[in-house]
Enzyme design. Structure first.
Site, mmCIF file in Angstrom:
data_model
loop_
_atom_site.group_PDB
_atom_site.id
_atom_site.type_symbol
_atom_site.label_atom_id
_atom_site.label_comp_id
_atom_site.label_asym_id
_atom_site.label_seq_id
_atom_site.Cartn_x
_atom_site.Cartn_y
_atom_site.Cartn_z
ATOM 1 N N HIS A 101 0.845 -1.192 0.000
ATOM 2 C CA HIS A 101 0.000 0.000 0.000
ATOM 3 C C HIS A 101 0.880 1.242 0.000
ATOM 4 C CE1 HIS A 101 0.774 -1.066 4.207
ATOM 5 N NE2 HIS A 101 0.617 0.213 4.526
ATOM 6 N N HIS A 103 0.972 5.388 0.984
ATOM 7 C CA HIS A 103 0.382 6.465 1.770
ATOM 8 C C HIS A 103 0.465 7.750 0.954
ATOM 9 C CE1 HIS A 103 0.443 4.386 5.757
ATOM 10 N NE2 HIS A 103 1.350 3.657 5.120
#
Length: 140
Positions: A101, A103
Site C-alpha cells: 500500500h 500512503h
C-alpha cells in the site's frame, strides 16, 4: 488473488468498511484510520501482493494512475501545499500490513513533520563502490 487473513484484502472485497475515496477494477483508495494529517489516504491494489517485489509490473501503471488522481484530490480537499507518497517494504522499513500500500500524506508549510535524517558517504570512492555493488545485483 486474495489472502483471507489480510485486512486490506477484506477491505477490497467489501467485507470490512472503509472511508472509500477512489475505486476502479484494480485499485482501491481510502482514508487512513491513523492519519498524519486529515486527508491521509491509502492506495492499494485489490489483488494481494506482500510488498513491492511481488507486484507484477503490469499492475504498476494502474496503481500510479490511481495515486495521481488520489493525490490531486487530497491536495485540493485539504488545501495542502504538497504531499508525500510513502511505501514501506518489510518490518524493518515500518511495514505493518503485509499487503502493499502507498500512503498519500498531505503536507503543509508549517507542519514540522520530518521524514528521516539524511546521512552521507564518507567519500566518493565509498559511494561509487556501493553503486557498483548494487548494480551487480540487477537482473537484465
Amino acid at each position: 488473488m486474495t489472502d483471507v487473513n489480510c485486512i486490506f484484502c477484506r477491505i477490497a472485497k467489501g467485507e470490512i468498511p472503509c472511508s472509500k475515496i477512489y475505486e476502479d477494477d484494480k485499485v482501491l483508495a481510502f482514508l487512513d484510520l491513523a492519519p498524519v494529517h486529515h486527508g491521509h489516504a491509502l492506495v492499494i491494489p485489490k489483488s494481494h501482493h506482500k510488498d513491492m517485489l511481488e507486484v507484477p509490473s503490469e499492475l504498476g501503471c494502474a496503481i500510479f494512475a490511481a495515486m495521481q488522481k488520489v493525490a490531486a484530490a487530497v491536495v485540493k480537499a485539504t488545501g495542502a501545499q504538497g504531499f508525500n507518497v510513502m511505501q514501506n517494504n518489510g518490518l524493518a522499513a515500518g511495514q505493518t500490513v503485509f499487503h502493499i500500500h502507498w500512503h498519500i500524506i498531505p503536507r503543509f508549510d508549517d507542519d514540522s513533520l520530518e521524514m528521516w535524517e539524511q546521512g552521507s558517504y564518507p567519500d566518493m570512492a565509498t559511494m561509487q563502490a556501493m553503486a557498483a555493488k548494487v548494480a551487480s545485483y540487477l537482473e537484465n
